[in-house]
Design a protein around this motif. Structure first.
Motif, short mmCIF file in Angstrom:
data_model
loop_
_atom_site.label_atom_id
_atom_site.label_comp_id
_atom_site.label_asym_id
_atom_site.label_seq_id
_atom_site.Cartn_x
_atom_site.Cartn_y
_atom_site.Cartn_z
N PHE A 223 9.41 0.42 -12.13
CA PHE A 223 8.80 -0.79 -12.67
C PHE A 223 9.05 -1.98 -11.75
CE2 PHE A 223 9.11 1.78 -16.52
CZ PHE A 223 7.86 1.57 -17.07
N GLY A 224 8.01 -2.79 -11.57
CA GLY A 224 8.12 -4.00 -10.75
C GLY A 224 7.83 -3.79 -9.28
N LYS A 225 7.87 -2.56 -8.81
CA LYS A 225 7.58 -2.29 -7.40
C LYS A 225 6.06 -2.30 -7.19
CE LYS A 225 8.43 1.05 -3.69
NZ LYS A 225 9.06 2.35 -3.33
N ASN A 226 5.60 -3.04 -6.19
CA ASN A 226 4.17 -3.19 -5.94
C ASN A 226 3.53 -1.83 -5.65
OD1 ASN A 226 1.62 -3.98 -5.24
ND2 ASN A 226 2.21 -5.24 -3.49
N LYS A 227 2.53 -1.49 -6.47
CA LYS A 227 1.85 -0.20 -6.31
C LYS A 227 0.38 -0.38 -5.95
CE LYS A 227 5.06 2.12 -9.42
NZ LYS A 227 5.92 0.94 -9.61
N ASN A 228 -0.03 -1.60 -5.61
CA ASN A 228 -1.39 -1.80 -5.13
C ASN A 228 -1.58 -1.08 -3.79
OD1 ASN A 228 -1.62 -3.52 -7.33
ND2 ASN A 228 -2.79 -5.03 -6.20
N LYS A 229 -2.83 -0.98 -3.37
CA LYS A 229 -3.13 -0.35 -2.08
C LYS A 229 -2.26 -1.00 -1.00
CE LYS A 229 -6.93 0.69 1.11
NZ LYS A 229 -6.52 2.10 1.28
N LYS A 230 -1.48 -0.18 -0.32
CA LYS A 230 -0.44 -0.71 0.55
C LYS A 230 -1.00 -1.30 1.84
CE LYS A 230 4.28 0.42 1.90
NZ LYS A 230 5.33 1.48 1.91
N TYR A 231 -1.90 -0.56 2.48
CA TYR A 231 -2.45 -1.01 3.77
C TYR A 231 -3.96 -0.94 3.74
CZ TYR A 231 2.34 0.19 5.10
OH TYR A 231 3.71 0.28 5.16
N PHE A 232 -4.59 -1.98 4.25
CA PHE A 232 -6.05 -1.99 4.32
C PHE A 232 -6.55 -1.23 5.54
CE2 PHE A 232 -10.13 -3.92 5.54
CZ PHE A 232 -10.83 -3.80 4.35
N THR A 233 -5.83 -1.38 6.65
CA THR A 233 -6.25 -0.73 7.91
C THR A 233 -5.54 0.60 8.13
OG1 THR A 233 -4.52 -1.87 9.18
CG2 THR A 233 -6.66 -2.99 8.96
N GLY A 234 -4.52 0.89 7.33
CA GLY A 234 -3.77 2.12 7.50
C GLY A 234 -2.34 1.91 7.92
N SER A 235 -2.01 0.68 8.32
CA SER A 235 -0.63 0.39 8.72
C SER A 235 -0.34 -1.09 8.53
CB SER A 235 -0.39 0.76 10.19
OG SER A 235 -1.09 -0.13 11.05
N SER A 236 0.94 -1.42 8.44
CA SER A 236 1.36 -2.81 8.27
C SER A 236 0.99 -3.64 9.49
CB SER A 236 2.88 -2.86 8.03
OG SER A 236 3.33 -4.19 7.98
N GLU A 237 1.23 -3.10 10.66
CA GLU A 237 0.92 -3.85 11.89
C GLU A 237 -0.59 -4.02 12.06
OE1 GLU A 237 3.12 -5.47 13.66
OE2 GLU A 237 4.55 -4.71 12.18
N GLY A 238 -1.35 -3.01 11.65
CA GLY A 238 -2.80 -3.12 11.72
C GLY A 238 -3.33 -4.21 10.81
N ASP A 239 -2.74 -4.31 9.61
CA ASP A 239 -3.15 -5.36 8.68
C ASP A 239 -2.79 -6.74 9.22
OD1 ASP A 239 -4.06 -3.41 7.01
OD2 ASP A 239 -2.64 -3.78 5.39
#
Length: 595
Positions: A223-239
């Protein structure tokens, strides 16, 4: 019983572990798991699969994977309308419990299935009333496959009577004609832990089997941990790179002259967004408005996102937070856990196509997108009418009944029963409705958290509301409808045809500097203008002789506290330190701001 009432009852009865298995529904599971630790009870998730009132089997999730499979199985049948088969599929991470009476396990796989052919994860549930079956059936040879099945539906006789009334309302029939098969059995009350052990004391194997089964069940919903789509491009650096690229390209459109203040603000915001892992949330909203731009749909982005220059550069909102000196930290700050909030309005004519794009034509995984539900509850007047019909009263008699109650005149025995039980039914859930504009886009398939209904719109619908969604870490995207946008688009088209002039409704600076718009604010000539066309708003703006954007914000705060809370009012007062702007404020407005 609500999940909290169920847990409270279990705590009083000394129950250490409890499985929630609603009929073809998982609406209560998240609240049940969230609240269970407060009552020192281990929660277990399950589903009671039924064709109408005929119980086929109960699924009990061993872990989150098992819950996902149970939800997926239920969703497929809810959306297709197909009946559940006689025998459950081979769930790898879930247990299946067949009721001993009626003997559902004897039907199913092929023409006939015997108890001895049950899979490793399948059991037969023995209700206290089914003891008579043990000595006379093959069940006595299968003690390793037998578990306690003691369903709980009621606390007392009042609960049972309320249940019967609800069933009669659901079946649209008279209470006197409600079939026994449409009702739960009065014995479905909660026994204490000691009572259960005493009932089954002659069959210790059943107690052992039940405890062993429940011990193997463990789900952590985080509970409380963000479960939305994590990456739009496939990675944190890409986003991160994509967000920077989009902001750079948006600078020229929003700021013809870029200074150090703008560059510094953009850099600060992007770094904070990246640090909090909110880049995907911004990029998804940008993807939605980009589609709208491609289709020439008019839209307005609003909400606390108006405090963000990144949202302004991505054209999610049209409010320049640098010009208006708005705090970004009111929108996102280091202590914020959940993603920020955007409300995006579209014309009624365009909104459905935007939703269809999100579900069917975007790059999002279809299993991870769902409409958000709301709970429609029974309200007092409607309950009295429904109960009147259940007791066989005619419409004019029901009308008279409500009048007599309002006047305080004496009521007969039937009327007293109706009003007595209307108090019990008031605010109970009636059915699932669709949230005005909430859409969830998760990282995992949505069935990890809920089964999905199939409403008339044809898009999958969660079985929980925004409150449970936020608790578990799913944060909605608001795709709303605003009728005025269609009129604005019509007006822009008329100007283009008649005067050959292209108008960019997102060029807010031009709109703010338009003297005719200022005059319309002063005279409250605002019919058709979202938020400010109500009689109360128009009256206030006339009295204040409002002419600036800030006047509009403060006036909205006075009439609609939900639009701008007192904290925002104080912020505007503290930050409003430009003498050239202050001179246009009406004395009454100054007095309000000083207060």
């Amino acid at each position: 019983m609500s999940p909290e009432e169920l847990l409270s009852e279990a705590q009083q009865k000394g129950i250490a572990c409890l499985a929630l298995t609603d009929i073809n529904n998982t609406s209560g599971i998240l609240d049940f798991f969230r609240l269970a630790p407060k009552f020192s009870i281990k929660p277990v998730a399950g589903i009671d699969f039924r064709n109408g009132t005929e119980q086929k089997y109960i699924g009990i999730a061993k872990n989150i994977e098992g819950f996902h499979k149970l939800n997926k199985f239920l969703s497929e049948h809810l959306q297709s309308g197909d009946k559940f088969p006689e025998h459950a599929p081979g769930f790898e991470n879930a247990f299946v419990i067949y009721p001993a009476s009626p003997p559902a396990p004897l039907r199913g796989r092929g023409e006939h299935i015997e108890f001895y052919s049950l899979r490793e994860n399948e059991f037969v549930g023995i209700h206290p009333k089914d003891f008579f079956l043990l000595p006379v059936s093959d069940l006595r040879h299968l003690t390793s496959k037998l578990v306690i099945l003691s369903p709980v539906t009621f606390r007392n006789k009042t609960d049972f009577n309320t249940h019967r009334l609800l069933r009669a309302i659901d079946k649209n029939t008279l209470l006197s004609k409600l079939e026994v098969s449409e009702q739960a059995q009065p014995v479905e009350i909660m026994y204490s832990s000691e009572q259960l052990k005493n009932i089954y004391k002659d069959y210790p194997q059943l107690i052992y089997n039940t405890e062993k089964l429940l011990d193997e069940c463990e789900i952590d919903f985080e509970f409380g941990k963000n479960k939305n789509k994590k990456y739009f491009t496939g990675s944190s650096e890409g986003d991160y790179a994509r967000l920077q690229e989009l902001c750079d390209s948006g600078l020229q459109y929003r700021y013809p002259v870029v200074d150090d203040e703008i560059i510094s603000r953009v850099h600060k915001e992007i770094e904070m967004i990246h640090e909090k892992d909110f880049a995907s949330y911004f990029l998804i909203n940008h993807d939605i408005v980009k589609y709208a731009q491609h289709k020439n749909y008019f839209y307005v982005g609003r909400g606390s996102g108006a405090n963000s220059v990144v949202a302004y550069l991505l054209r999610i909102t049209d409010v320049d937070p640098i010009d208006l000196d708005l705090y970004f930290e009111r929108f996102i700050n280091p202590s914020r856990i959940n993603p920020p909030d955007f409300d995006i309005d579209f014309s009624w004519a365009d909104r459905d196509d935007v939703i269809d794009y999100i579900f069917h034509r975007s790059s999002y995984v279809r299993e991870s997108v769902a409409l958000l539900a709301t709970y429609s509850t029974f309200q007092k007047d409607s309950v009295v009418r429904e109960l009147g019909k259940v007791f066989g009263l005619q419409k004019d008699e029901i009308d008279l009944l409500q009048e007599r109650n309002a006047s305080g005149r004496p009521l007969d025995s039937i009327a007293k029963l109706i009003f007595q039980y209307s108090n019990h039914i008031h605010d109970l859930p009636s059915h699932l409705s669709i949230h005005a504009g909430g859409i969830l886009i998760s990282e995992k398939p949505m069935t990890y958290y809920t089964a999905l209904n199939n409403p008339r719109k044809g898009f999958p619908l969660t079985q929980f509301s925004m409150l449970e969604a936020e608790d578990v870490g799913l944060y909605k995207f608001d795709i709303l409808s605003q009728r005025g946008l269609g009129k604005v688009k019509d007006a822009v088209d008329i100007v283009r045809r008649n005067q050959n002039i292209e108008i960019d409704i997102h060029d807010v600076k031009r709109i703010k500097e338009d003297n005719q718009i200022s005059e319309n604010l002063r005279s409250a000539n605002l019919i058709g203008c979202f938020y400010v066309e109500s009689p109360a708003m128009r009256m206030l703006l006339t009295k204040l002789k409002a002419s600036t954007y800030l006047d509009l914000v403060v006036a909205s705060s006075i009439i609609r506290p939900g639009v701008a809370q007192s904290g925002m009012m104080r912020e505007y007062i503290e930050r409003f330190h430009h003498p050239e702007k202050r001179q246009f404020i009406h004395p009454l407005m100054k007095e309000l701001m000083e207060e």
